[in-house]
Motif scaffolding. Structure first.
Motif, PDB file in Angstrom:
ATOM      1  N   GLN A   1      14.954 -25.758 -11.166  1.00  0.00           N
ATOM      2  CA  GLN A   1      15.421 -25.077  -9.946  1.00  0.00           C
ATOM      3  C   GLN A   1      15.478 -26.137  -8.836  1.00  0.00           C
ATOM      4  OE1 GLN A   1      12.462 -22.035  -9.025  1.00  0.00           O
ATOM      5  NE2 GLN A   1      10.852 -23.556  -8.760  1.00  0.00           N
ATOM      6  N   PHE A   2      16.675 -26.716  -8.673  1.00  0.00           N
ATOM      7  CA  PHE A   2      16.817 -27.858  -7.773  1.00  0.00           C
ATOM      8  C   PHE A   2      17.462 -27.495  -6.432  1.00  0.00           C
ATOM      9  CE2 PHE A   2      17.619 -30.886 -11.644  1.00  0.00           C
ATOM     10  CZ  PHE A   2      16.335 -30.619 -12.086  1.00  0.00           C
ATOM     11  N   THR A   3      18.018 -26.286  -6.317  1.00  0.00           N
ATOM     12  CA  THR A   3      18.996 -26.082  -5.251  1.00  0.00           C
ATOM     13  C   THR A   3      18.505 -25.255  -4.063  1.00  0.00           C
ATOM     14  OG1 THR A   3      19.833 -24.194  -6.487  1.00  0.00           O
ATOM     15  CG2 THR A   3      20.950 -26.273  -6.841  1.00  0.00           C
ATOM     16  N   GLY A   4      17.206 -24.972  -4.011  1.00  0.00           N
ATOM     17  CA  GLY A   4      16.675 -24.193  -2.881  1.00  0.00           C
ATOM     18  C   GLY A   4      16.737 -24.988  -1.585  1.00  0.00           C
ATOM     19  N   PRO A   5      16.649 -24.293  -0.443  1.00  0.00           N
ATOM     20  CA  PRO A   5      16.711 -25.012   0.838  1.00  0.00           C
ATOM     21  C   PRO A   5      15.582 -26.031   1.001  1.00  0.00           C
ATOM     22  CG  PRO A   5      16.175 -22.666   1.146  1.00  0.00           C
ATOM     23  CD  PRO A   5      16.565 -22.835  -0.277  1.00  0.00           C
ATOM     24  N   HIS A   6      14.407 -25.730   0.437  1.00  0.00           N
ATOM     25  CA  HIS A   6      13.294 -26.692   0.547  1.00  0.00           C
ATOM     26  C   HIS A   6      13.582 -27.973  -0.245  1.00  0.00           C
ATOM     27  CE1 HIS A   6      10.868 -23.812   2.637  1.00  0.00           C
ATOM     28  NE2 HIS A   6      10.947 -22.942   1.646  1.00  0.00           N
ATOM     29  N   HIS A   7      14.246 -27.783  -1.389  1.00  0.00           N
ATOM     30  CA  HIS A   7      14.590 -28.958  -2.204  1.00  0.00           C
ATOM     31  C   HIS A   7      15.555 -29.847  -1.426  1.00  0.00           C
ATOM     32  CE1 HIS A   7      13.425 -25.783  -5.050  1.00  0.00           C
ATOM     33  NE2 HIS A   7      12.958 -26.765  -5.800  1.00  0.00           N
ATOM     34  N   VAL A   8      16.540 -29.183  -0.786  1.00  0.00           N
ATOM     35  CA  VAL A   8      17.546 -29.943  -0.025  1.00  0.00           C
ATOM     36  C   VAL A   8      16.872 -30.700   1.121  1.00  0.00           C
ATOM     37  CG1 VAL A   8      19.606 -29.725   1.428  1.00  0.00           C
ATOM     38  CG2 VAL A   8      19.391 -28.333  -0.642  1.00  0.00           C
ATOM     39  N   MET A   9      15.969 -30.001   1.850  1.00  0.00           N
ATOM     40  CA  MET A   9      15.313 -30.635   2.986  1.00  0.00           C
ATOM     41  C   MET A   9      14.444 -31.817   2.528  1.00  0.00           C
ATOM     42  SD  MET A   9      16.673 -29.069   5.335  1.00  0.00           S
ATOM     43  CE  MET A   9      15.896 -30.008   6.624  1.00  0.00           C
ATOM     44  N   ALA A  10      13.781 -31.636   1.384  1.00  0.00           N
ATOM     45  CA  ALA A  10      12.898 -32.695   0.880  1.00  0.00           C
ATOM     46  C   ALA A  10      13.695 -33.954   0.554  1.00  0.00           C
ATOM     47  CB  ALA A  10      12.167 -32.195  -0.368  1.00  0.00           C
TER      48      ALA A  10
ATOM     49  N   PRO B   1      29.388 -39.443   5.718  1.00  0.00           N
ATOM     50  CA  PRO B   1      28.330 -38.540   6.177  1.00  0.00           C
ATOM     51  C   PRO B   1      27.594 -37.901   4.997  1.00  0.00           C
ATOM     52  CG  PRO B   1      30.486 -37.513   6.426  1.00  0.00           C
ATOM     53  CD  PRO B   1      30.740 -38.904   5.940  1.00  0.00           C
ATOM     54  N   VAL B   2      26.277 -37.881   5.091  1.00  0.00           N
ATOM     55  CA  VAL B   2      25.486 -37.191   4.071  1.00  0.00           C
ATOM     56  C   VAL B   2      24.537 -36.237   4.798  1.00  0.00           C
ATOM     57  CG1 VAL B   2      23.720 -37.462   2.292  1.00  0.00           C
ATOM     58  CG2 VAL B   2      25.668 -39.000   2.330  1.00  0.00           C
ATOM     59  N   GLY B   3      24.930 -34.980   4.848  1.00  0.00           N
ATOM     60  CA  GLY B   3      24.103 -33.957   5.485  1.00  0.00           C
ATOM     61  C   GLY B   3      23.602 -32.978   4.448  1.00  0.00           C
ATOM     62  N   GLU B   4      23.173 -31.813   4.930  1.00  0.00           N
ATOM     63  CA  GLU B   4      22.613 -30.813   4.006  1.00  0.00           C
ATOM     64  C   GLU B   4      23.627 -30.399   2.945  1.00  0.00           C
ATOM     65  OE1 GLU B   4      20.687 -27.438   5.852  1.00  0.00           O
ATOM     66  OE2 GLU B   4      19.918 -28.753   7.437  1.00  0.00           O
ATOM     67  N   ALA B   5      24.892 -30.269   3.340  1.00  0.00           N
ATOM     68  CA  ALA B   5      25.911 -29.810   2.380  1.00  0.00           C
ATOM     69  C   ALA B   5      26.066 -30.801   1.233  1.00  0.00           C
ATOM     70  CB  ALA B   5      27.251 -29.624   3.103  1.00  0.00           C
ATOM     71  N   GLU B   6      26.099 -32.086   1.574  1.00  0.00           N
ATOM     72  CA  GLU B   6      26.285 -33.116   0.525  1.00  0.00           C
ATOM     73  C   GLU B   6      25.068 -33.172  -0.404  1.00  0.00           C
ATOM     74  OE1 GLU B   6      27.019 -33.576   3.728  1.00  0.00           O
ATOM     75  OE2 GLU B   6      29.207 -33.756   3.561  1.00  0.00           O
TER      76      GLU B   6
ATOM     77  N   ALA C   1      22.981 -30.689  -0.970  1.00  0.00           N
ATOM     78  CA  ALA C   1      22.980 -29.463  -1.778  1.00  0.00           C
ATOM     79  C   ALA C   1      23.971 -29.591  -2.931  1.00  0.00           C
ATOM     80  CB  ALA C   1      23.322 -28.266  -0.905  1.00  0.00           C
ATOM     81  N   ALA C   2      25.147 -30.178  -2.654  1.00  0.00           N
ATOM     82  CA  ALA C   2      26.154 -30.332  -3.713  1.00  0.00           C
ATOM     83  C   ALA C   2      25.641 -31.260  -4.809  1.00  0.00           C
ATOM     84  CB  ALA C   2      27.454 -30.875  -3.118  1.00  0.00           C
ATOM     85  N   ALA C   3      24.978 -32.332  -4.407  1.00  0.00           N
ATOM     86  CA  ALA C   3      24.459 -33.285  -5.408  1.00  0.00           C
ATOM     87  C   ALA C   3      23.380 -32.625  -6.263  1.00  0.00           C
ATOM     88  CB  ALA C   3      23.901 -34.517  -4.707  1.00  0.00           C
ATOM     89  N   LEU C   4      22.525 -31.815  -5.636  1.00  0.00           N
ATOM     90  CA  LEU C   4      21.463 -31.159  -6.405  1.00  0.00           C
ATOM     91  C   LEU C   4      22.036 -30.085  -7.329  1.00  0.00           C
ATOM     92  CD1 LEU C   4      18.613 -30.936  -3.737  1.00  0.00           C
ATOM     93  CD2 LEU C   4      18.686 -32.374  -5.760  1.00  0.00           C
ATOM     94  N   THR C   5      23.108 -29.416  -6.876  1.00  0.00           N
ATOM     95  CA  THR C   5      23.761 -28.417  -7.738  1.00  0.00           C
ATOM     96  C   THR C   5      24.344 -29.112  -8.968  1.00  0.00           C
ATOM     97  OG1 THR C   5      24.320 -27.158  -5.771  1.00  0.00           O
ATOM     98  CG2 THR C   5      25.511 -26.590  -7.766  1.00  0.00           C
ATOM     99  N   LYS C   6      24.980 -30.247  -8.740  1.00  0.00           N
ATOM    100  CA  LYS C   6      25.563 -30.989  -9.866  1.00  0.00           C
ATOM    101  C   LYS C   6      24.460 -31.419 -10.839  1.00  0.00           C
ATOM    102  CE  LYS C   6      28.340 -35.093 -10.853  1.00  0.00           C
ATOM    103  NZ  LYS C   6      27.538 -36.308 -10.964  1.00  0.00           N
ATOM    104  N   ALA C   7      23.330 -31.889 -10.268  1.00  0.00           N
ATOM    105  CA  ALA C   7      22.205 -32.318 -11.120  1.00  0.00           C
ATOM    106  C   ALA C   7      21.706 -31.147 -11.955  1.00  0.00           C
ATOM    107  CB  ALA C   7      21.083 -32.878 -10.255  1.00  0.00           C
TER     108      ALA C   7
END
Lengths: 317, 435
Positions: B224-233, B414-419, B421-427
């Protein structure tokens, strides 16, 4: 073919060997078995793997891997998913890379062969020098480029920024958009000597009377190249382009050594992409399915190319 | 006729030779010889050989068992192990990253250490608890034993800190970024990272994830990689280069430990978030032990909801025995030798790591303030990476995704939350295809 003195005797000796087919086949057998072992068996195993769920749980005992049917193929070609989209992107990048490298290598090879066609001082030395990138071991050659292209400590940026003052910005060559430029240039550097070698050999087979006749007809150097050299080189070029294309399309060593395990997205060539797809997720079934698809793609492309060029040749005749 | 006979014999011999060559296990040596794959712990493969070879010679003298040593770099080690597992042609004994324990256990390639085998090593209680917990999935006999203990710490450059007027190492991330900004000037940067290394990236994803209350696997071992906490971390770690600008963008190219550690030793970077083995690499880079200090890695203050006081994973190297070794007893003998108190002291001292057995800590070399920091982290604030079969895939997929994001940041995208999140979804999608 014209009969040469002694050729009848030679044919008789060869014929004597063929009258004993057992021995000939027996002598051929080890080579044939090795060929099977080295090429066809791994290929067949690869196809077999592509229909299996060959993951970390089964890599010790492949035969126990469950049957996956076409699932691996479906994942690979589903361009709406991250994996399929990445594979398709990698295919486009690889096609662009292969085309640029083939065109670049052929052009450089042609120009160099043309310049060294006429007798001149140090011609042998220059020819040898030009072949150096081809003669160097691939790893040693490409790792040197890796060092030279590093942003802070590489020689290329040192030359461009500190010596020539062409720019103040130290560019990344191993990351981002320029990584594609870097891999294309390094690959052309590696492959053009081969094109040079083959074109040079092709040019040496063009009879000089053709040039003399063309000169008498008033053709200048440009016209001689267009009307004599290029058409006469056509058979050589056709094979050369096909070989170069297949080599560069499948090239693993150059990208893998240049970028290490950290291949940038912009230079994500398909052979490394498939390797990463297998080893990053330990999913060798999916990696094999991608390899089989690549094989089919190249077979189709090669067949199309050969068909097209042979048709044109027939038409020309 | 005679010619035919000679030809046929020659062909048969050739054929037999070629088949025999294919069946050769390539092991060489007598049956007493063991092959040992050691992981790269020191500044170079050769430096490791120089540390290990005299000890292995000692082992040969004591037991009569010869050991063929090969030191393998981290970028190649996992692939070599996988290839050996697939072909069945592996070494007898080998080192593994302890975070791979459960993943490699799932391949079934390694010999399980049942209680009888563990007893011959002195019993489970002889080992440090956290290190022993990272030897395989719970409820199954472990397939590796701890060999070297490691933990993350904050290495800081004393001279650069003094020049910037910073007197104490930062304790939380606000202080860390503030210190990093004061230390970043001219050709000098606050922090050095190994941006192209998937393992380093994944370790930091785990550490920052724990502080943000983000677990990368649920209770059933599903990713489970895609939660908001994962993105923030993940974003917090990437932001050191992206928005805080305390890490040199060139670090996105770094793929070997010698590069960031070299920058630190040369005074080009003032801080490192690194495992204890940096000690030996810093020594090799010419930095004296009194020129740097080590503190625990900062912990968020206040902790985000669900966050844990974790500033390292239980890091370390384990030792395993290949199941199809032809010298099982000899292989176990080598494991016993390398985990003995005396060898633990010699090897960990030389490699800058921590002994994994309690009885080795009597050596005063492990009483230094720096080693005490790592011991304390390992004992109190280190969290174990999930001991699930998919763990190594988490490292490769998330770590590689972060590597690509570092590359984007370095090239000005630019690498923000969206980028992120997309990378973690792909992973996570890549994880889904593996199992």
């Amino acid at each position: 073919m014209a009969d040469r003195p002694g050729s009848t005797g030679a044919r008789r000796r060869a014929g004597a060997g063929w009258r004993r087919p057992g021995l000939a086949y027996l002598l051929l057998l080890p080579a044939l078995l090795l060929e099977l072992l080295v090429h066809l068996v791994p290929m067949a195993v690869g196809v077999w793997m592509s229909f299996r769920e060959l993951t970390q749980f089964f890599i010790r005992n492949w035969s126990a891997a469950p049957w996956a049917g076409l699932r691996n193929y479906k994942v690979a070609v589903d361009v709406d998913s991250a994996i399929g989209a990445a594979l398709l992107r990698s295919l486009w990048i690889t096609l662009a890379y292969a085309l640029l490298v083939v065109v670049g290598s052929w052009l450089l090879g042609f120009v160099a062969a043309l310049l060294l066609q006429r007798p001149m001082r140090n011609r042998g030395l220059l020819r040898t020098l030009f072949l150096v990138p081809y003669a160097l071991p691939a790893y040693a050659a490409v790792i040197a480029w890796n060092f030279m292209l590093q942003r802070d400590t590489g020689m290329i940026n040192h030359l461009l920024v500190d010596n020539l003052h062409l720019t103040d910005d130290r560019a990344f060559w191993l990351l981002g958009d320029r990584s594609f430029v870097a891999i294309v240039l390094v690959s052309i550097w590696r492959h053009w000597p081969f094109a040079f070698l083959i074109i040079m050999a092709g040019m040496q087979n063009i009879p000089t009377d053709l040039y003399e006749a063309a000169a008498i007809d008033g053709a200048g150097p440009g016209q001689q190249i267009r009307r004599v050299t290029l058409p006469m080189l056509r058979p050589v070029s056709l094979v050369l382009i096909l070989v170069l294309f297949l080599w560069t399309f499948n090239d693993f060593t150059t990208p893998f050594v240049l970028f290490g395990a950290a291949t940038p997205e912009q230079a994500d060539l398909i052979s490394v992409h498939i390797y990463q797809s297998s080893f990053v997720t330990w999913n060798f079934g999916l990696g094999s399915a991608m390899s089989v698809l690549l094989l089919l793609f190249l077979l189709l492309l090669t067949a199309g190319y050969l068909l097209l060029t042979s048709r044109r040749r027939r038409r020309a005749v | 006729m005679r010619v035919r006979k000679i030809g046929a014999t020659a062909a048969s011999v050739l054929l037999l030779m070629s088949l025999a060559a294919c069946g050769d296990d390539g092991g060489g040596g007598g049956e007493k010889t063991l092959t040992y794959w050691a992981s790269n712990q020191g500044p170079s493969l050769d430096a490791d050989r120089q540390v290990l070879q005299p000890e292995l010679d000692k082992f040969t003298q004591q037991t009569g068992i010869k050991v063929e040593l090969e030191v393998i770099g981290w970028p190649d080690l996992l692939n070599r192990i996988l290839a050996a597992t697939a072909s069945g042609q592996g070494p007898d004994v080998l080192n593994i990253g302890n975070t791979w324990s459960a993943s490699l256990q799932a391949t079934g390639a390694f010999l399980p250490f049942e209680s009888a085998e563990i007893d011959t090593l002195g019993g489970k209680d002889r080992f440090l608890g956290p290190s022993f917990a990272a030897t395989g999935a719970t409820g199954q006999p472990p397939t590796s034993m701890p060999l070297y203990g490691l933990a993350y710490g904050l290495f800081y450059h004393k001279r650069l800190f003094a020049e910037a007027g910073i007197t104490t190492p930062p304790k939380n991330w606000t202080e860390f970024v503030a210190a990093g900004k004061r230390l970043t000037k001219g050709g000098q940067w606050g922090l050095a990272v190994e941006g192209a290394s998937y393992t380093e990236n994944a370790h930091h994803a785990f550490i920052f994830g724990q502080q943000h209350g983000a677990d990368f696997f649920d209770g059933a071992g599903k990713p489970q990689f895609t939660g908001p906490h994962h993105v923030m971390a993940v974003k917090q770690y990437l932001d050191f280069m992206a928005t805080d600008k305390i890490a040199n963008p060139s670090n996105a190219e770094y793929s070997t430990p010698n590069q960031p550690i070299g920058d630190f030793a040369k005074g080009k970077a003032a801080m490192l978030l690194w495992q204890s083995n940096a000690i030996s690499l810093l020594a090799a880079a010419g930095m004296k032990p009194d020129e740097y200090g080590v503190a625990p890695i900062p912990i968020a203050d206040p902790l985000p909801p669900g966050g844990k006081r974790v500033n390292s994973h239980v890091a370390g190297i384990n030792i395993s025995v290949f199941k199809n070794t032809e010298n099982r007893d000899g292989a176990l003998e080598l494991v016993k030798f390398l985990t003995s108190s005396g060898e633990q002291q010699i090897l960990n001292k030389a490699l800058g790591s921590l002994p994994v057995v309690k009885d080795a800590y009597s050596d005063p070399a492990f009483e230094t303030p720096v080693i005490k920091v790592f011991q304390d982290v390992l004992a109190n604030t280190a969290g174990p990476l999930p001991q699930v079969p998919e763990e190594s895939k988490f490292e490769t997929t998330v770590g590689s995704g972060m590597r690509d994001l570092f590359a984007k940041i370095a090239s000005g995208q630019p690498v923000g939350e969206a980028e992120v999140a997309a990378a973690l979804t792909k992973a996570q999608q890549e994880m889904g295809t593996g199992g």
